[in-house]
Design a protein around this motif. Structure first.
Motif, PDB file in Angstrom:
ATOM      1  N   GLU A  99       4.842   8.136   5.573  1.00  0.00           N
ATOM      2  CA  GLU A  99       6.093   8.293   6.320  1.00  0.00           C
ATOM      3  C   GLU A  99       6.944   9.389   5.700  1.00  0.00           C
ATOM      4  O   GLU A  99       7.523  10.228   6.396  1.00  0.00           O
ATOM      5  N   MET A 127       1.177   4.059   2.648  1.00  0.00           N
ATOM      6  CA  MET A 127       1.886   3.915   3.925  1.00  0.00           C
ATOM      7  C   MET A 127       3.250   4.583   3.838  1.00  0.00           C
ATOM      8  O   MET A 127       3.680   5.304   4.731  1.00  0.00           O
ATOM      9  N   TRP A 128       3.939   4.298   2.733  1.00  0.00           N
ATOM     10  CA  TRP A 128       5.263   4.886   2.573  1.00  0.00           C
ATOM     11  C   TRP A 128       5.153   6.381   2.314  1.00  0.00           C
ATOM     12  O   TRP A 128       5.932   7.162   2.852  1.00  0.00           O
ATOM     13  N   GLU A 150       0.876  -1.164   0.000  1.00  0.00           N
ATOM     14  CA  GLU A 150       0.000   0.000   0.000  1.00  0.00           C
ATOM     15  C   GLU A 150       0.914   1.215   0.000  1.00  0.00           C
ATOM     16  O   GLU A 150       1.514   1.556   1.018  1.00  0.00           O
ATOM     17  N   TRP A 151       1.011   1.852  -1.170  1.00  0.00           N
ATOM     18  CA  TRP A 151       1.967   2.950  -1.327  1.00  0.00           C
ATOM     19  C   TRP A 151       1.698   4.086  -0.357  1.00  0.00           C
ATOM     20  O   TRP A 151       2.617   4.784   0.049  1.00  0.00           O
TER      21      TRP A 151
END
Lengths: 184, 502
Positions: free
Chosen positions: A12, A8-9, A5-6
């Motif tokens: 961050e 999430m990155w 799941e992009w």
């Protein structure tokens, strides 16, 4: 690359960029650099991005790790409805916010990092991801499940003629119970 | 530099092997290599932040100085050009663009500035993708982004090549600068004050990082060579609950108990290496791993194996390892308490098998007389193969009349009403209804106080080693119990705690 799941990155990265933008802005303002107005903007933008990105989204698969104390932020971010739920909006918002940071050296790093985060969010949006708030779910207790229903049918009995008390022939009326009966 | 060394796992295995004589405390430090790597990485991040902020301030002040904002001396020094008989001090040479943009211009036109920006970006990307959330769930993103460290080190080495940090050189003949510093107009005109000369310092970073970089390169080369070595399949078995057992043969492969290997299958993914604990004992001439379906790679592997015809060789497999863990110490204790929780039971398959082989051959290296094995899991479905192993061991021990050697207890922590009902019906049976073993299954978590009490009572004078492979919380509990039940008196029971980490 697996089931990533992009968002999430991207989250961050955006949170980190918010901090970097904030730090660059503080240095620019404190050192009274040329163009400190951009630095002041960067402080405000950095704080805004941090507040927006702090609450983690709920993952569509797997457990979601909420950041400590994120509940109040979740409520605020949730209040904006589709503006915060949709990642296209976030991608363009971050792209727009990062632009003024490019005008001054102290904030350039924050600008580029936020730009990268914006690109990852774009990728997430194209994959159809959405921001879902992590809310504490209330325990729904189902007392009905553990309770068993009372019996619906009467116990098996011999037909009525046999059950009627035969006063004339008491000896013959006795019969053995098919199910053993004990006095408890 | 220090960030590269802890991840050279082959090097660490080599060092660990050479330190066999030096006692376990030193070797234990080598187990914490990843924690050290992270610590050093945090320091790098912190120092980068400090470095960047310092340069931001520094560039701004250079800029001011160049534009004549400061005193006469600074302006005069900044005005020094880079020609045949003068050398510059202030790296900012351009003055004809918007003063606010001069620092940005400097950064993007000097080697130091450009490399600095690139490697800081690389570092930030590495750090954000190494956050626990991303690393645990999307390992590929973490692994591929982490390779940006190549850019980081390359940029770092070239960062000083522009030599823009300048220091004053002695002129020929040397002059008294305290005298000359207030006479900026006279520089070059009076013999006492020649124009001051400056030169940049020699770049030195490469001297620090070259050795670790070479070592790391060797490490990756070694992994590649190991990957090219042939690995043949001895047996491929599908176990219940989507567990695949692979028995592989690799020439020249030597292992110790409880070690793990990295497997790579180019048919599934060229670049992914996944760690698996070995379940075979060193006494066997093959290595076996039990692979449970737990993600993309494992699912595809199981899929490929299931489609293979009977007796055929599997796809090409690269094996890197073995890599060591602390379980090699298990034979040194007279009495061992082995606690395996969930998937942590895997190294104990290797350990139990090895202990059994050593016991049968009366191997003098084996000091263990008694083993207590505690197996905790939510449900046994994924570990039926392990229950089979225990059954085999149980039978062999009974045949030799040695059933006091191994005492094992299985704790099912995830029981429900139907299981309880089932057990109630079969409680008088000789073998356990769930596992088929002679030992009855316990339900719920073990009461550690009672267990430690029992071990202490049965072994009043021994040194007991406690080994755990499982969650950290349990580790803390066991560590406390070990301390609680150990006696200061050296003649009485002492408990030592060892923990595996993956």
């Amino acid at each position: 690359m697996g089931k990533i799941e992009w968002a999430m990155w991207a989250n961050e990265q955006a949170l980190a960029s918010g901090f970097i933008l904030l730090t660059g802005g503080i240095v620019g303002v404190a050192g009274q650099f040329r163009g400190w107005q951009f630095a002041a903007y960067a402080v405000a933008a950095g704080v805004f991005v941090c507040l927006l990105e702090y609450p983690r989204s709920k993952r569509s698969k797997g457990t979601s790790m909420a950041r400590p104390g994120q509940y109040c932020f979740t409520v605020c971010v949730k209040a904006f409805g589709p503006l915060t739920r949709n990642y296209y909006v976030r991608a363009f918002l971050h792209a727009a916010v990062c632009v003024p940071g490019g005008f001054m050296l102290a904030t350039v790093l924050g600008c580029v990092c936020l730009g990268i985060a914006s690109l990852i969010y774009l990728g997430a949006a194209i994959h159809g991801e959405q921001w879902v708030p992590i809310l504490p779910h209330k325990e729904v207790r189902k007392p009905m499940e553990s309770m068993k229903n009372p019996p619906q049918n009467p116990p098996p009995r011999p037909p009525l003629e046999m059950r009627r008390k035969r006063v004339d022939d008491l000896e013959g009326a006795a019969y053995d119970n098919p199910i053993p009966v004990a006095d408890e | 530099m220090l960030v590269l060394l802890p991840v050279c796992r082959n090097l660490l295995s080599l060092i660990r092997g050479s330190f066999m004589c030096c006692g376990r405390t030193i070797r234990k430090q080598l187990d914490k290599n990843l924690s050290f790597h992270k610590l050093v990485a945090y320091m790098i991040a912190l120092m980068t932040a400090v470095h960047v902020i310092a340069h931001l301030l520094n560039v701004e002040w250079y800029n001011n100085s160049r534009l004549g904002v400061y005193d006469k001396l600074s302006t005069a020094l900044s005005d020094l050009e880079d020609t045949e008989n003068t050398t510059y001090l202030n790296p900012i040479r351009k003055t004809d663009i918007d003063p606010q943009q001069i620092p940005t211009y400097l950064v993007f036109t000097t080697i130091a500035g450009l490399t600095g920006v690139i490697i800081t970006l690389a570092l930030i990307l590495i750090i954000t993708s190494s956050m626990e959330v991303i690393r645990r769930s999307y390992f590929e993103v973490f692994w591929y982004t982490h390779h940006l460290f190549i850019i980081f080190f390359a940029g770092l080495v070239f960062h000083g090549a522009g030599r823009i940090v300048r220091s004053q050189q002695t002129t020929d003949p040397p002059h008294n600068f305290t005298f000359c510093k207030d006479r900026t107009d006279d520089w070059g005109r009076i013999p006492e004050c020649p124009i001051p000369q400056f030169a940049g310092g020699f770049p030195q970073t490469w001297m620090w990082v070259i050795a670790p970089m070479v070592l790391y390169l060797c490490e990756r080369l070694l992994r590649f060579i190991r990957y090219m070595q042939t690995v043949t399949y001895r047996k491929i078995v599908m176990r219940p609950s989507k567990v695949l057992e692979l028995q592989l043969v690799k020439s020249g492969f030597k292992m110790e108990v409880g070690q793990y290997v990295f497997l790579n299958c180019p048919a599934i993914s060229q670049l992914e290496w996944h760690p698996f604990t070995m379940t075979s004992a060193p006494e066997e001439d093959f290595l076996s791993v039990h692979i449970r379906s737990a993600g993309d790679w494992t699912d595809k592997l199981i899929d490929i194996m299931q489609k293979l015809p009977e007796g055929a060789q599997g796809p090409k497999m690269g094996v890197d390892g073995p890599f060591g863990t602390a379980s090699e110490d298990v034979f040194d204790y007279e009495v061992s308490m082995l606690v395996g929780a969930g998937i942590g039971v895997t190294p104990f398959a290797s350990i139990l098998k090895s202990i059994w082989y050593k016991f049968k051959d009366s191997n003098p290296k084996l000091r263990t007389r008694k083993i207590y094995f505690y197996w905790l899991c939510r449900e046994t479905h994924a570990f039926e193969w392990f229950a089979d192993l225990l059954q085999v061991l149980e039978k062999e021990m009974e045949e030799r009349g040695m059933d006091h050697f191994l005492t094992y207890k299985l704790y099912l922590t995830g029981w429900d009403q139907s299981t309880a009902n089932h057990v109630k019906v079969w409680v008088d049976d000789d073998t356990d209804v769930v596992t088929g073993l002679k030992q009855k299954t316990h339900y719920g978590r073990p009461i550690w106080d009672k267990e430690f009490e029992q071990v202490r009572k049965e072994n009043p004078t021994s040194v007991v080693g406690t080994f755990l492979c499982g969650p950290q919380v349990l580790g803390k509990v066991l560590e406390k119990k070990c301390a609680k039940y150990s006696d200061v008196d050296p003649r009485k029971t002492k408990f030592y705690f060892n923990k595996e980490n993956f």
